[in-house]
Design a protein around this motif. Structure first.
Motif, PDB file in Angstrom:
ATOM      1  N   ALA A  62       0.829  -1.206   0.000  1.00  0.00           N
ATOM      2  CA  ALA A  62       0.000   0.000   0.000  1.00  0.00           C
ATOM      3  C   ALA A  62       0.862   1.253   0.000  1.00  0.00           C
ATOM      4  CB  ALA A  62      -0.921  -0.010   1.218  1.00  0.00           C
ATOM      5  N   TRP A  63       0.317   2.300  -0.609  1.00  0.00           N
ATOM      6  CA  TRP A  63       1.031   3.565  -0.759  1.00  0.00           C
ATOM      7  C   TRP A  63       0.097   4.731  -0.467  1.00  0.00           C
ATOM      8  CZ3 TRP A  63       6.018   2.505  -1.515  1.00  0.00           C
ATOM      9  CH2 TRP A  63       6.334   1.247  -2.046  1.00  0.00           C
ATOM     10  N   ILE A  64       0.669   5.794   0.069  1.00  0.00           N
ATOM     11  CA  ILE A  64      -0.055   7.050   0.310  1.00  0.00           C
ATOM     12  C   ILE A  64       0.680   8.155  -0.437  1.00  0.00           C
ATOM     13  CG2 ILE A  64      -0.758   8.779   2.030  1.00  0.00           C
ATOM     14  CD1 ILE A  64      -2.260   6.255   2.562  1.00  0.00           C
ATOM     15  N   ALA A  65      -0.069   8.950  -1.213  1.00  0.00           N
ATOM     16  CA  ALA A  65       0.483  10.144  -1.854  1.00  0.00           C
ATOM     17  C   ALA A  65       0.196  11.325  -0.938  1.00  0.00           C
ATOM     18  CB  ALA A  65      -0.159  10.360  -3.218  1.00  0.00           C
ATOM     19  N   GLU A  66       1.205  12.185  -0.779  1.00  0.00           N
ATOM     20  CA  GLU A  66       1.050  13.352   0.090  1.00  0.00           C
ATOM     21  C   GLU A  66       1.521  14.611  -0.620  1.00  0.00           C
ATOM     22  OE1 GLU A  66       1.688  11.308   4.469  1.00  0.00           O
ATOM     23  OE2 GLU A  66       3.434  12.222   3.507  1.00  0.00           O
ATOM     24  N   ILE A  67       0.879  15.705  -0.269  1.00  0.00           N
ATOM     25  CA  ILE A  67       1.334  17.041  -0.674  1.00  0.00           C
ATOM     26  C   ILE A  67       1.514  17.835   0.607  1.00  0.00           C
ATOM     27  CG2 ILE A  67       0.757  19.181  -1.871  1.00  0.00           C
ATOM     28  CD1 ILE A  67      -0.867  17.538  -3.871  1.00  0.00           C
ATOM     29  N   GLY A  68       2.722  18.310   0.831  1.00  0.00           N
ATOM     30  CA  GLY A  68       2.990  19.057   2.055  1.00  0.00           C
ATOM     31  C   GLY A  68       2.676  18.267   3.308  1.00  0.00           C
ATOM     32  N   GLY A  69       2.891  16.951   3.264  1.00  0.00           N
ATOM     33  CA  GLY A  69       2.638  16.098   4.423  1.00  0.00           C
ATOM     34  C   GLY A  69       1.182  15.705   4.619  1.00  0.00           C
ATOM     35  N   GLN A  70       0.291  16.191   3.747  1.00  0.00           N
ATOM     36  CA  GLN A  70      -1.129  15.869   3.856  1.00  0.00           C
ATOM     37  C   GLN A  70      -1.510  14.780   2.856  1.00  0.00           C
ATOM     38  OE1 GLN A  70      -3.193  17.241   6.258  1.00  0.00           O
ATOM     39  NE2 GLN A  70      -1.182  17.951   6.930  1.00  0.00           N
ATOM     40  N   PRO A  71      -2.184  13.706   3.287  1.00  0.00           N
ATOM     41  CA  PRO A  71      -2.583  12.646   2.370  1.00  0.00           C
ATOM     42  C   PRO A  71      -3.557  13.157   1.303  1.00  0.00           C
ATOM     43  CG  PRO A  71      -2.813  11.936   4.645  1.00  0.00           C
ATOM     44  CD  PRO A  71      -2.547  13.409   4.673  1.00  0.00           C
ATOM     45  N   VAL A  72      -3.259  12.828   0.037  1.00  0.00           N
ATOM     46  CA  VAL A  72      -4.132  13.225  -1.072  1.00  0.00           C
ATOM     47  C   VAL A  72      -4.483  12.045  -1.978  1.00  0.00           C
ATOM     48  CG1 VAL A  72      -3.438  15.656  -1.091  1.00  0.00           C
ATOM     49  CG2 VAL A  72      -2.161  13.984  -2.470  1.00  0.00           C
ATOM     50  N   GLY A  73      -3.953  10.863  -1.672  1.00  0.00           N
ATOM     51  CA  GLY A  73      -4.276   9.701  -2.492  1.00  0.00           C
ATOM     52  C   GLY A  73      -3.722   8.426  -1.903  1.00  0.00           C
ATOM     53  N   THR A  74      -4.247   7.307  -2.405  1.00  0.00           N
ATOM     54  CA  THR A  74      -3.801   5.999  -1.953  1.00  0.00           C
ATOM     55  C   THR A  74      -3.974   4.978  -3.066  1.00  0.00           C
ATOM     56  OG1 THR A  74      -4.026   4.316  -0.222  1.00  0.00           O
ATOM     57  CG2 THR A  74      -6.054   5.359  -0.975  1.00  0.00           C
ATOM     58  N   LEU A  75      -3.169   3.940  -3.016  1.00  0.00           N
ATOM     59  CA  LEU A  75      -3.219   2.833  -3.978  1.00  0.00           C
ATOM     60  C   LEU A  75      -2.562   1.631  -3.323  1.00  0.00           C
ATOM     61  CD1 LEU A  75      -2.312   2.852  -7.701  1.00  0.00           C
ATOM     62  CD2 LEU A  75      -0.938   1.468  -6.171  1.00  0.00           C
ATOM     63  N   THR A  76      -3.084   0.447  -3.617  1.00  0.00           N
ATOM     64  CA  THR A  76      -2.483  -0.794  -3.130  1.00  0.00           C
ATOM     65  C   THR A  76      -2.224  -1.722  -4.304  1.00  0.00           C
ATOM     66  OG1 THR A  76      -3.584  -0.616  -0.987  1.00  0.00           O
ATOM     67  CG2 THR A  76      -2.796  -2.790  -1.608  1.00  0.00           C
ATOM     68  N   LEU A  77      -1.082  -2.387  -4.285  1.00  0.00           N
ATOM     69  CA  LEU A  77      -0.725  -3.394  -5.289  1.00  0.00           C
ATOM     70  C   LEU A  77      -0.729  -4.772  -4.642  1.00  0.00           C
ATOM     71  CD1 LEU A  77       2.368  -1.768  -7.045  1.00  0.00           C
ATOM     72  CD2 LEU A  77       0.111  -2.167  -8.047  1.00  0.00           C
TER      73      LEU A  77
END
Length: 169
Positions: A62-77
Motif C-alpha cells: 500500500a502507498w499514500i500520496a502526500e502534498i505538504g505532508g497531507q494525504p491526497v491519495g492511496t493505492l495498493t498493489l
C-alpha cells in the motif's frame, strides 16, 4: 500548499487515513451526482468497505500520496485481482483501492508509481479494474495513464458495470 507529491509506503496504521480518503472521494462523487461507483455513504461507516481496506493494507503493498505532508491519495498493489476477476497465466501486479483528491494529480502519480514498482519487481503486466458506468470518465482516466481496455464485466450481482484494463511496463 506545496504541489510536490511524495509517495510513502502505507500499512495498518494508515487504515483511518485510507478510509478518510475514500470518504472524501465518495462525497466528491455525490456532489457531482455520480453515486453509481461507490454509492452515497462514507466508507468509514460501512463494515464491508472497512474490512476491504483492512485486508488490502495488511496483505498488499500500500502507498499514500502526500502534498505538504497531507494525504491526497492511496493505492495498493497485490499479486492478483479480487475473486470476481479471473487471474491471468503470467505474473502480474494488480491495483486495488485507488482514490485521490480531485485535481491534485495524485491519481496519475500513484499509477506511475505502481508501474515503476511493477517494473522494479521484474514483472511486465499491471492490471486494474474499475467502474465503467455513467460517463466513462474513470475508464478514460486509466487510458490517459497508459492502460488499455481488455474486457468488460458485471459486478455486484450484475448491477455494476466494470472494465478491466492492462498496461505493459
Amino acid at each position: 500548499m506545496d504541489s510536490h507529491i511524495t509517495i510513502r509506503p502505507a500499512g495498518p496504521d494508515d487504515i483511518p487515513t485510507v478510509l478518510a480518503l475514500f470518504d472524501e472521494a465518495v462525497a466528491w462523487l455525490v456532489s457531482q451526482g455520480r453515486t453509481g461507483q461507490w454509492g452515497d455513504k462514507p466508507w468509514s461507516a460501512n463494515p464491508k468497505t472497512i474490512a476491504l481496506v483492512e485486508k488490502y493494507l495488511t496483505t498488499g503493498s500500500a502507498w499514500i500520496a502526500e502534498i505538504g505532508g497531507q494525504p491526497v491519495g492511496t493505492l495498493t498493489l497485490t499479486d492478483g485481482p479480487g475473486s470476481y476477476i479471473a487471474p491471468v497465466e503470467e505474473p502480474e501486479r494488480y491495483i486495488h483501492l485507488l482514490a485521490s483528491r480531485h485535481g491534485t494529480g495524485a491519481g496519475a502519480t500513484l499509477l506511475a508509481h505502481a508501474a515503476e514498482e511493477t517494473r522494479r519487481e521484474g514483472i511486465s503486466l499491471l492490471r486494474v479494474d474499475c467502474y465503467a458506468g455513467d460517463d466513462g470518465k474513470l475508464v478514460a482516466f486509466y487510458e490517459r495513464n497508459g492502460f488499455t481496455r481488455t474486457e468488460a464485466f458485471r459486478a455486484q450481482e450484475g448491477t455494476w458495470p466494470g472494465q478491466i484494463l492492462a498496461r505493459r511496463v
